[in-house]
Design a protein around this motif. Structure first.
Motif, PDB file in Angstrom:
ATOM      1  N   ILE A   1       0.863  -1.177   0.000  1.00 42.46           N
ATOM      2  CA  ILE A   1       0.000   0.000   0.000  1.00 42.46           C
ATOM      3  C   ILE A   1       0.901   1.228   0.000  1.00 42.46           C
ATOM      4  N   ASP A   2       0.426   2.309  -0.542  1.00 41.24           N
ATOM      5  CA  ASP A   2       1.180   3.544  -0.726  1.00 41.24           C
ATOM      6  C   ASP A   2       1.924   3.976   0.541  1.00 41.24           C
ATOM      7  N   TYR A   3       3.195   4.328   0.373  1.00 42.26           N
ATOM      8  CA  TYR A   3       4.057   4.760   1.474  1.00 42.26           C
ATOM      9  C   TYR A   3       3.508   6.002   2.169  1.00 42.26           C
ATOM     10  N   SER A   4       3.052   6.967   1.399  1.00 36.88           N
ATOM     11  CA  SER A   4       2.592   8.221   1.999  1.00 36.88           C
ATOM     12  C   SER A   4       1.382   8.003   2.896  1.00 36.88           C
ATOM     13  N   TYR A   5       0.519   7.068   2.537  1.00 35.45           N
ATOM     14  CA  TYR A   5      -0.640   6.730   3.365  1.00 35.45           C
ATOM     15  C   TYR A   5      -0.181   6.114   4.684  1.00 35.45           C
ATOM     16  N   ALA A   6       0.778   5.218   4.623  1.00 36.26           N
ATOM     17  CA  ALA A   6       1.306   4.584   5.834  1.00 36.26           C
ATOM     18  C   ALA A   6       2.001   5.616   6.720  1.00 36.26           C
ATOM     19  N   ASN A   7       2.757   6.517   6.122  1.00 36.20           N
ATOM     20  CA  ASN A   7       3.443   7.556   6.884  1.00 36.20           C
ATOM     21  C   ASN A   7       2.435   8.488   7.554  1.00 36.20           C
ATOM     22  N   GLU A   8       1.381   8.828   6.847  1.00 28.87           N
ATOM     23  CA  GLU A   8       0.329   9.674   7.415  1.00 28.87           C
ATOM     24  C   GLU A   8      -0.339   8.989   8.607  1.00 28.87           C
ATOM     25  N   GLN A   9      -0.587   7.701   8.486  1.00 25.54           N
ATOM     26  CA  GLN A   9      -1.176   6.960   9.594  1.00 25.54           C
ATOM     27  C   GLN A   9      -0.236   6.901  10.788  1.00 25.54           C
ATOM     28  N   ALA A  10       1.041   6.690  10.540  1.00 19.17           N
ATOM     29  CA  ALA A  10       2.026   6.649  11.629  1.00 19.17           C
ATOM     30  C   ALA A  10       2.080   7.988  12.360  1.00 19.17           C
ATOM     31  N   GLU A  11       2.039   9.086  11.628  1.00 21.09           N
ATOM     32  CA  GLU A  11       2.051  10.407  12.258  1.00 21.09           C
ATOM     33  C   GLU A  11       0.785  10.638  13.078  1.00 21.09           C
ATOM     34  N   THR A  12      -0.349  10.210  12.559  1.00 22.95           N
ATOM     35  CA  THR A  12      -1.616  10.360  13.279  1.00 22.95           C
ATOM     36  C   THR A  12      -1.607   9.563  14.569  1.00 22.95           C
ATOM     37  N   ILE A  13      -1.089   8.352  14.509  1.00 27.04           N
ATOM     38  CA  ILE A  13      -1.001   7.497  15.697  1.00 27.04           C
ATOM     39  C   ILE A  13      -0.132   8.159  16.756  1.00 27.04           C
ATOM     40  N   CYS A  14       0.996   8.697  16.351  1.00 26.32           N
ATOM     41  CA  CYS A  14       1.902   9.362  17.289  1.00 26.32           C
ATOM     42  C   CYS A  14       1.261  10.591  17.900  1.00 26.32           C
ATOM     43  N   GLN A  15       0.534  11.365  17.118  1.00 30.70           N
ATOM     44  CA  GLN A  15      -0.149  12.541  17.646  1.00 30.70           C
ATOM     45  C   GLN A  15      -1.192  12.141  18.676  1.00 30.70           C
ATOM     46  N   GLN A  16      -1.907  11.056  18.414  1.00 36.22           N
ATOM     47  CA  GLN A  16      -2.928  10.610  19.350  1.00 36.22           C
ATOM     48  C   GLN A  16      -2.323  10.133  20.668  1.00 36.22           C
ATOM     49  N   LEU A  17      -1.177   9.513  20.605  1.00 37.55           N
ATOM     50  CA  LEU A  17      -0.571   8.966  21.808  1.00 37.55           C
ATOM     51  C   LEU A  17       0.218   9.989  22.613  1.00 37.55           C
TER      52      LEU A  17
ATOM     53  N   SER B   1      10.294  16.153  25.193  1.00 37.40           N
ATOM     54  CA  SER B   1      10.339  14.720  25.472  1.00 37.40           C
ATOM     55  C   SER B   1       9.284  13.981  24.661  1.00 37.40           C
ATOM     56  N   ALA B   2       8.086  14.554  24.594  1.00 41.99           N
ATOM     57  CA  ALA B   2       6.999  13.923  23.839  1.00 41.99           C
ATOM     58  C   ALA B   2       7.331  13.881  22.352  1.00 41.99           C
ATOM     59  N   ASP B   3       7.937  14.949  21.831  1.00 38.62           N
ATOM     60  CA  ASP B   3       8.303  14.976  20.411  1.00 38.62           C
ATOM     61  C   ASP B   3       9.331  13.898  20.090  1.00 38.62           C
ATOM     62  N   SER B   4      10.317  13.726  20.942  1.00 39.90           N
ATOM     63  CA  SER B   4      11.333  12.711  20.672  1.00 39.90           C
ATOM     64  C   SER B   4      10.757  11.308  20.800  1.00 39.90           C
ATOM     65  N   GLN B   5       9.874  11.086  21.777  1.00 39.94           N
ATOM     66  CA  GLN B   5       9.227   9.784  21.917  1.00 39.94           C
ATOM     67  C   GLN B   5       8.316   9.505  20.732  1.00 39.94           C
ATOM     68  N   ALA B   6       7.602  10.523  20.288  1.00 38.37           N
ATOM     69  CA  ALA B   6       6.706  10.370  19.141  1.00 38.37           C
ATOM     70  C   ALA B   6       7.503  10.039  17.884  1.00 38.37           C
ATOM     71  N   GLU B   7       8.628  10.690  17.703  1.00 36.04           N
ATOM     72  CA  GLU B   7       9.462  10.425  16.517  1.00 36.04           C
ATOM     73  C   GLU B   7      10.026   9.004  16.558  1.00 36.04           C
ATOM     74  N   LEU B   8      10.440   8.548  17.725  1.00 32.54           N
ATOM     75  CA  LEU B   8      10.933   7.170  17.840  1.00 32.54           C
ATOM     76  C   LEU B   8       9.838   6.168  17.521  1.00 32.54           C
ATOM     77  N   LEU B   9       8.631   6.433  17.990  1.00 35.55           N
ATOM     78  CA  LEU B   9       7.516   5.534  17.687  1.00 35.55           C
ATOM     79  C   LEU B   9       7.190   5.570  16.197  1.00 35.55           C
ATOM     80  N   ARG B  10       7.207   6.755  15.592  1.00 37.19           N
ATOM     81  CA  ARG B  10       6.924   6.861  14.155  1.00 37.19           C
ATOM     82  C   ARG B  10       7.945   6.068  13.348  1.00 37.19           C
TER      83      ARG B  10
END
Length: 83
Positions: free
Chosen positions: A41-57, A66-75
């Protein structure tokens, strides 16, 4: 959820608690991105979902740096699952 722990037991003890729903959500998302990657499935769609998941968490965390660095590691972890 972390803010509830902080307001209830204080910032010193809040780090000792983890909300298991966020862990389960992360595992389900990892599996979903594995399926997306296997299905090519398209990379950009997966990347968008990963960013959304990180924002929610990580939107309610007390320290933004600290939250930004943790979010980036999770992404990054989520996108590794995609590949």
């Amino acid at each position: 959820m972390q803010s509830v722990f902080e307001s209830t037991v204080g910032a010193d003890h809040a780090s000792k608690f983890q909300h298991q729903d966020s862990e389960q959500y992360t595992i389900v998302c990892l599996l979903w991105l594995l399926v997306q990657g296997a299905s090519q499935i398209d990379y950009s769609y997966a990347n968008e979902q990963a960013e959304t998941i990180c924002q929610q968490l990580f939107t309610t965390s007390a320290t933004m740096k600290s939250a930004d660095s943790q979010a980036e590691l999770l992404r990054q972890r989520l996108m590794q699952a995609y590949y």
